[in-house]
Scaffold this motif. Structure first.
Motif, mmCIF file in Angstrom:
data_model
loop_
_atom_site.group_PDB
_atom_site.id
_atom_site.type_symbol
_atom_site.label_atom_id
_atom_site.label_comp_id
_atom_site.label_asym_id
_atom_site.label_seq_id
_atom_site.Cartn_x
_atom_site.Cartn_y
_atom_site.Cartn_z
ATOM 1 N N TYR A 128 0.835 -1.200 0.000
ATOM 2 C CA TYR A 128 0.000 0.000 0.000
ATOM 3 C C TYR A 128 0.870 1.249 0.000
ATOM 4 C CZ TYR A 128 -3.173 3.507 2.095
ATOM 5 O OH TYR A 128 -3.900 4.640 2.378
ATOM 6 N N VAL A 129 0.566 2.146 -0.912
ATOM 7 C CA VAL A 129 1.206 3.463 -0.912
ATOM 8 C C VAL A 129 0.113 4.489 -0.622
ATOM 9 C CG1 VAL A 129 2.428 5.180 -2.305
ATOM 10 C CG2 VAL A 129 2.974 2.777 -2.564
ATOM 11 N N PRO A 130 0.133 5.123 0.558
ATOM 12 C CA PRO A 130 -0.942 6.071 0.887
ATOM 13 C C PRO A 130 -0.778 7.406 0.158
ATOM 14 C CG PRO A 130 0.635 5.991 2.661
ATOM 15 C CD PRO A 130 1.112 5.013 1.635
ATOM 16 N N GLU A 131 -1.833 8.184 0.218
ATOM 17 C CA GLU A 131 -1.841 9.475 -0.481
ATOM 18 C C GLU A 131 -0.802 10.440 0.116
ATOM 19 O OE1 GLU A 131 -5.400 11.649 0.170
ATOM 20 O OE2 GLU A 131 -5.191 12.855 -1.631
ATOM 21 N N GLU A 132 -0.758 10.484 1.467
ATOM 22 C CA GLU A 132 0.185 11.388 2.138
ATOM 23 C C GLU A 132 1.420 10.593 2.573
ATOM 24 O OE1 GLU A 132 -0.125 14.628 2.808
ATOM 25 O OE2 GLU A 132 -2.176 14.920 2.074
ATOM 26 N N LYS A 144 9.478 7.703 -2.868
ATOM 27 C CA LYS A 144 10.253 6.534 -3.292
ATOM 28 C C LYS A 144 10.408 5.540 -2.145
ATOM 29 C CE LYS A 144 12.823 8.987 -6.872
ATOM 30 N NZ LYS A 144 14.089 9.623 -7.235
ATOM 31 N N ILE A 145 10.552 6.063 -0.933
ATOM 32 C CA ILE A 145 10.635 5.181 0.243
ATOM 33 C C ILE A 145 9.306 4.443 0.423
ATOM 34 C CG2 ILE A 145 10.806 5.177 2.782
ATOM 35 C CD1 ILE A 145 13.501 5.521 1.530
ATOM 36 N N LEU A 146 8.208 5.182 0.249
ATOM 37 C CA LEU A 146 6.882 4.549 0.397
ATOM 38 C C LEU A 146 6.684 3.432 -0.624
ATOM 39 C CD1 LEU A 146 4.386 7.517 0.990
ATOM 40 C CD2 LEU A 146 4.929 5.688 2.569
ATOM 41 N N ILE A 147 7.077 3.706 -1.867
ATOM 42 C CA ILE A 147 6.903 2.700 -2.929
ATOM 43 C C ILE A 147 7.803 1.487 -2.636
ATOM 44 C CG2 ILE A 147 7.193 2.246 -5.417
ATOM 45 C CD1 ILE A 147 6.559 5.292 -5.824
ATOM 46 N N SER A 148 9.035 1.758 -2.197
ATOM 47 C CA SER A 148 9.955 0.657 -1.854
ATOM 48 C C SER A 148 9.364 -0.195 -0.741
ATOM 49 C CB SER A 148 11.307 1.200 -1.415
ATOM 50 O OG SER A 148 11.873 1.982 -2.422
ATOM 51 N N LEU A 196 -2.268 1.671 -4.817
ATOM 52 C CA LEU A 196 -1.424 2.858 -4.916
ATOM 53 C C LEU A 196 -2.309 4.101 -4.970
ATOM 54 C CD1 LEU A 196 0.896 1.482 -7.771
ATOM 55 C CD2 LEU A 196 1.192 1.195 -5.316
ATOM 56 N N ASP A 197 -2.181 4.940 -3.942
ATOM 57 C CA ASP A 197 -3.003 6.149 -3.887
ATOM 58 C C ASP A 197 -2.110 7.342 -4.240
ATOM 59 O OD1 ASP A 197 -5.028 7.899 -3.427
ATOM 60 O OD2 ASP A 197 -5.366 7.366 -1.330
ATOM 61 N N GLU A 198 -2.304 7.887 -5.395
ATOM 62 C CA GLU A 198 -1.495 9.011 -5.906
ATOM 63 C C GLU A 198 0.007 8.697 -5.807
ATOM 64 O OE1 GLU A 198 -3.040 11.527 -7.162
ATOM 65 O OE2 GLU A 198 -5.022 11.527 -6.252
ATOM 66 N N PRO A 199 0.481 7.602 -6.396
ATOM 67 C CA PRO A 199 1.898 7.238 -6.207
ATOM 68 C C PRO A 199 2.876 8.170 -6.909
ATOM 69 C CG PRO A 199 0.883 5.784 -7.799
ATOM 70 C CD PRO A 199 -0.206 6.651 -7.287
ATOM 71 N N GLU A 200 2.389 8.959 -7.864
ATOM 72 C CA GLU A 200 3.306 9.828 -8.625
ATOM 73 C C GLU A 200 3.564 11.155 -7.926
ATOM 74 O OE1 GLU A 200 1.841 10.288 -12.566
ATOM 75 O OE2 GLU A 200 1.799 8.148 -12.929
ATOM 76 N N SER A 201 2.876 11.372 -6.813
ATOM 77 C CA SER A 201 2.974 12.642 -6.108
ATOM 78 C C SER A 201 4.425 12.971 -5.734
ATOM 79 C CB SER A 201 2.110 12.543 -4.849
ATOM 80 O OG SER A 201 2.222 13.698 -4.100
#
Lengths: 586, 267
Positions: B89-93, B151-155, B167-172
Motif C-alpha cells: 500500500y502506498v498512501p496518499e500522504e 520513493k521510500i513509500l513505494i519501496s 497505490l493512492d497518488e503514487p506519482e505525487s
C-alpha cells in the motif's frame, strides 16, 4: 497592518506552543491546557495553605518570628515560580525560535522578518506568563493574607504585601524564562546553526533534569537552609538567585511585619521574639544588596535573551541539512542485537524502540523527567536513609542502597509511559498495515530495549559509585540484585500492557487515581527492597536474594505468557469517552 | 512461498456494495471494485469524490458502514492480518517516521513483515539504488524531499513482493524520470500477475498503464470500463475529455476566468 499581522501571528504561535494533537488524533488542546493550569493552580493553593498553617495555629504569633518565617516562605514561592517557569520554557525548547516550518510557510509572505520574530517572542512571553500566572495567582493572595491574619496590620498594608508578592514572583518567573532563553540563544549564537542542531537535544535534556531536580528538591532546600543564609559570614549563600528576589520583596514591603508593635507575651515567647528580631535586624543589611542584584541580573538576562533572540532569528533560513548516522555504530548494534534477538518482529520492535526513545523529542522529555524524579528521589533516599542509620556501625545504609532501586523504578515508570506515546501519530499506519496480528513480539522487543537502556545502563553506571562507597565485591552483589530487580519491575509494569508500543494514539488515563497509588507503591517498594537488600548483603545472602528475584521474574513471565496465550484485539486509535462521562455527568 | 496467487492464479480483490457514512452522511455509495491478477485498475475522481475513503476501506484501515471486501475468495475483515501480508500500500500522504533514516524505515517495515535479514538487506540496498536515493539512505527522513519520501513509500510497499498493490497518488512529488520508471514498473508488475489498483489524478498515467478505468463522482461510480471503450462510448478522443464529460459540471474555462476575476478584486 503590521500590528494586525503581529496579533494574528502571536495567536498562531501560541496555539502551536500548546498543540498536543501530535500524540492522539482525538486530543483536545483546551482540555489538556485546562488540566495543566488546574494542576499548577491547585499546587499553588495547596502549598499556600500548607505553609500558612504555622501562622493559623500559632497562639502567640509575633512580628519578629513571623518576619523571619516569612523569608523562608518567600524563598519557597520565589524558587517555585522561577524553576516551574524555567521547566515549562525548557519543555517548549524546540519552539523557542522561529523554526523551519515557520521559515518555509511565513518566509514567502509579505511580512517583515521582525514582525514574525516579534510575534514569536510575544507568544513565548504569553506562554510562560500563562503557566506562571496559574501557579502563583492563589499563593499571591492567600499566603500574605493568612500570614498576617492575626497580626495588627493597617488596612493598606495587606494590599501592599499582596502586590509585592505578585510582582516578586512574576519577576522570578521572568528570570527563569529569560535565563533559559538566554542559554539557548547563547549556545545557538556560539555554536552556529548546524552544530547547535546536533547538541540541542542533549542540552535540553540536561537542563531539564537539572531544573526538575531543583524544583523537586525545593522543600528539602528550604528546610535545610535553616537560618544559615541570614548569618553575615555566609555570603556565599547569596549566590542563589531566588534569594535576590526575596531581598527585593523585603525592600518593596519596607519591613512592615518586622516593624509592627509588640504586645504582651509570655517570657519564653518574648525571648524567642527578641532573638528573631535581632536576627532580622542583622539580615536587613543584606536586603539592599540582594534587591539591587535582583534588578541588575534580571535586566541583564532579559536584555541578553532579547538581543540573542533577535540576532539568531534575524534571517528566515531553512534548517541545516540532516546528517547521516554513523554506519559502523549502526552495523555493530544491529549485528549484536541479531545474535540475541532471533525473531524479526521482535528485532524490528527493539530497534524502533531504541530509535524512538533516543531521537523523538517527546520521548526524550518523558525520560528526562523520570530521570530528574529518580535523581531527586535518590537524594531523598540518601538523606533519609543516612539520617535513620547514623548510629549504625556498618557504613552500608539502606538510604545509599535505595539509590539503585529508586533510579531503576523511576526510569522504568518513565519508559512504561513512553511506550504509550506514539513515535509519530501520522505514521502509525505503516505499523498497522504491517502488523501480523500478535502484539507479543512487539512488546518483547520494546522490553528488551527498555531493559538495555533503563536496567543494564543505570546498573553499570552505579557500579563504580558502589565500588567506591563500599567494596568491589559488594558493588558486584548490588549490581546483580539490581539487574534482577530491574527485570522484575519491567515485567510487572508491562503485565497490563496490551497495545502496540510507540504506534497507538495516546489517551491519558485517570491520573488523579493512578498517581497517588503509583507514588505510594514506588516509595513502599524501593524502601522495602533496600532494607531487604541491606539485610541480604550483611548476611552474605545477596546471591540468594538475586536468585529469588530471578525466580519472581520467571514466575511473572509465566503468568504473563499465560494471560497473553491468545492475541487480543485492540484499537490503534482509541476514542476518548464523551466529555459528559469524563466529567461524571452521565 | 510461491502460491497460486503469486502466479496469477488467485481471484484478486472484489469489493461489493461498499458504503461509508460519516455522521449519517454517505461519502461512498454502493461502490463495486474488482481487481483481477494481472490487471491494473485506474481509479479516478475529483477531489472529495471518495477515492481515498474507498482505498482505505480496501486496505482495511477504515471499516465500511456496509458492503464486503473479498480477497481471493475470503472476506478481508475475517482475517485482516492474512490479507495485509499480501497487500502493498502506498498512501496518499507521505507520513513516515521523520527521525528514522530511509534505510531504517525500510528495515522496520521489512522486519515487521518477517523477511529474512540477508534478503531484506539485499532488497533494501537494491531498491534504494534503483530509485536513486542510496546516497541519502542513512540520512533522517525529516530531511528528505517529497519525491524521496514517495520513493521510500513505494519501496516499502514492494519489499514483501505483495499480490495486491493499492497505490493512492503514487506519482505525487516524483520527477519525470521517476514517473516513467513507476509507469513501467506498474506494467511489469501486472505482467507478473499482480493485481493493482491505481488511484490518480493524472489522466495520462492512468490511460497509459491501466487496463480498466473506474470514475468516481460524489461517492458513486459513474463509469467502469476500459479507457478505449469509454472514449468510444462517449465519442471523446482522450480519457481527459471522457473524465470532463462524466465529472466536470461547470465549464473549466469559465471557472478559471471567474477565479482570475476574484483574484483581481479591489476594495
Amino acid at each position: 497592518m503590521a500590528s494586525e499581522a503581529r496579533r494574528l501571528l502571536t495567536a498562531h504561535f501560541l496555539r502551536r506552543l500548546v498543540d498536543d494533537d501530535l500524540i492522539s488524533p482525538n486530543a483536545d488542546r483546551h482540555e489538556s491546557l485546562a488540566m495543566i493550569c488546574g494542576c499548577l493552580a491547585s499546587m499553588g493553593l495547596f502549598v499556600s495553605v500548607l505553609v500558612s498553617m504555622k501562622y493559623l495555629f500559632n497562639p502567640y504569633q509575633t512580628p519578629g518570628a513571623t518576619a523571619i518565617s516569612a523569608l523562608f516562605d518567600r524563598f519557597l514561592f520565589v524558587s517555585a515560580s522561577m524553576t516551574a517557569t524555567a521547566l515549562v520554557t525548557l519543555l517548549a525548547w524546540d519552539g523557542l525560535a522561529v523554526d523551519a516550518r515557520d521559515a518555509s510557510v511565513l518566509g514567502a509572505m509579505p511580512i517583515r522578518t521582525r514582525t514574525i520574530v516579534g510575534a514569536k517572542f510575544g507568544a513565548l512571553v504569553r506562554f510562560a506568563a500563562m503557566f506562571a500566572g496559574a501557579l502563583n495567582v492563589s499563593s499571591c493572595v492567600i499566603a500574605p493574607a493568612l500570614m498576617v491574619s492575626k497580626l495588627p496590620i493597617r488596612a493598606w498594608q495587606l494590599p501592599l504585601l499582596i502586590l509585592a508578592q505578585a510582582v516578586t514572583v512574576a519577576m522570578a518567573a521572568a528570570f527563569g524564562f529569560f535565563a533559559v532563553l538566554a542559554i539557548r540563544g547563547l549556545l545557538h549564537a556560539a555554536l552556529g546553526r548546524a552544530l547547535f542542531a546536533r547538541v540541542s537535544a542533549l542540552v535540553q535534556a540536561t537542563l531539564l533534569v537539572a531544573v526538575a531536580c531543583a524544583f523537586l528538591l525545593l522543600p528539602v532546600v528550604v528546610s535545610r537552609m535553616n537560618r544559615v543564609w541570614l548569618e553575615p559570614q555566609s555570603r556565599a549563600a547569596l549566590m542563589a538567585p531566588p534569594l535576590w528576589f526575596v531581598g527585593l520583596q523585603e525592600m518593596a514591603i519596607g519591613h512592615i511585619i518586622a516593624d509592627l508593635p509588640r504586645r504582651q507575651m509570655p517570657p519564653r515567647i518574648r525571648e524567642g521574639e527578641a532573638r528573631a528580631t535581632r536576627l532580622y535586624a542583622g539580615a536587613r543589611t543584606l536586603f539592599p544588596d540582594l534587591a539591587l542584584k535582583a534588578l541588575v541580573k534580571l535586566t541583564a538576562v532579559t536584555v541578553m535573551a532579547v538581543l540573542l533572540f533577535a540576532w539568531n532569528n534575524r534571517r528566515m533560513v531553512p534548517p541545516p541539512p540532516a546528517t547521516a548516522t554513523a554506519g559502523w555504530i549502526r552495523r555493530g548494534i544491529g549485528a549484536a542485537a541479531r545474535v540475541v534477538i532471533r525473531q524479526p518482529v521482535t528485532q524490528a520492535s527493539f530497534f524502533f524502540a531504541l530509535q524512538t526513545l533516543l531521537r523523538s523529542a517527546q520521548h526524550r522529555l518523558t525520560l528526562a523527567a523520570s530521570l530528574a524524579f529518580g535523581l531527586t528521589a535518590s537524594v531523598f533516599a540518601v538523606a533519609v536513609g543516612s539520617a535513620t542509620r547514623a548510629s549504625d556501625s556498618v557504613p552500608m545504609t539502606a538510604g545509599v542502597l535505595a539509590v539503585q532501586p529508586v533510579l531503576l523504578t523511576a526510569l522504568l515508570i518513565g519508559f512504561r509511559h513512553a511506550v504509550r506515546v506514539p513515535a509519530e501519530l501520522a505514521a502509525n499506519w505503516a505499523v498497522q498495515v504491517a502488523w501480523a496480528g500478535d502484539t507479543r513480539p512487539h512488546i518483547a522487543g520494546a522490553k528488551v530495549a527498555g531493559a538495555l537502556l533503563f536496567v543494564v545502563g543505570p546498573v553499570l553506571a552505579l557500579l563504580p559509585f558502589y565500588a567506591v562507597v563500599f567494596t568491589l565485591a559488594d558493588a558486584l552483589a548490588i549490581a546483580l540484585c539490581g539487574l534482577a530487580a530491574g527485570a522484575v519491575i519491567l515485567e510487572t509494569l508491562f503485565m497490563s500492557y496490551r497495545k502496540m508500543p510507540f504506534a497507538c494514539g495516546y489517551l491519558p488515563g485517570d491520573l488523579k487515581t493512578i498517581l497517588p497509588i503509583a507514588f505510594a507503591a514506588f516509595v513502599f517498594f524501593t524502601y522495602q527492597f533496600a532494607h531487604i537488600e541491606l539485610a541480604a548483603l550483611r548476611s552474605g545472602a545477596a546471591p540468594t536474594f538475586a536468585l529469588v528475584l530471578v525466580g519472581i521474574f520467571l514466575g511473572l513471565r509465566s503468568i504473563d505468557a499465560f494471560r497473553r496465550r491468545t492475541p487480543r484485539a485492540f484499537e490503534f486509535d482509541e476514542m476518548p469517552e464523551p466529555p459528559t462521562q469524563r466529567l461524571g455527568l452521565s | 512461498m510461491i502460491g497460486a496467487s503469486r502466479n496469477g492464479g488467485g481471484r484478486g480483490l472484489e469489493a461489493r456494495g461498499l458504503i461509508k457514512r460519516y455522521n449519517a452522511v454517505a461519502v461512498v455509495r454502493e461502490v463495486d471494485v474488482v481487481v483481477r491478477p494481472g490487471e491494473v485498475i485506474g481509479y479516478l475522481g475529483p477531489n472529495g469524490s471518495g477515492k481515498t475513503t474507498t482505498v482505505r476501506m480496501l486496505t482495511g484501515l477504515t471499516e465500511p458502514s456496509d458492503g464486503t471486501v473479498v480477497h481471493d475468495g475470503r472476506n478481508i475483515y475475517g482475517d485482516l492480518v492474512a490479507f495485509r501480508r499480501r497487500l502493498g500500500y502506498v498512501p496518499e500522504e507521505a507520513h513516515l517516521y521523520p527521525f528514522l533514516s530511509g534505510r531504517e524505515y525500510l528495515e522496520l517495515v521489512g522486519r515487521l513483515r518477517e523477511l529474512p535479514v540477508t534478503l531484506l538487506e539485499k532488497k533494501i540496498m537494491s531498491l534504494l539504488d534503483l530509485f536513486g536515493i542510496l546516497s541519502a539512505a542513512d540520512q533522517p527522513i525529516s530531511g528528505y524531499s517529497k519525491g524521496m519520501k514517495q520513493k521510500i513509500l513505494i519501496s516499502a510497499a514492494l519489499l514483501h513482493d505483495p499480490d495486491l498493490l493499492i497505490l493512492d497518488e503514487p506519482e505525487s512529488g516524483l520527477d519525470v524520470t521517476a514517473v516513467l520508471v513507476l509507469r513501467s514498473l506498474i506494467t511489469e508488475l501486472a505482467r507478473r500477475g499482480k493485481a493493482i489498483l491505481y488511484s490518480s489524478h493524472i489522466m495520462e498515467s492512468v490511460e497509459r498503464v491501466c487496463s480498466r478505468v473506474m470514475v468516481l463522482h460524489r461517492g458513486a461510480v459513474v463509469a467502469d470500463d476500459s479507457s478505449a471503450n469509454l472514449r468510444t462510448l462517449l465519442s471523446r478522443d482522450s480519457l481527459e475529455a471522457v473524465f470532463a464529460e462524466l465529472v466536470v459540471q461547470d465549464n473549466p474555462a469559465r471557472t478559471a476566468s471567474d477565479i482570475a476575476d476574484v483574484a483581481a478584486m479591489r476594495a
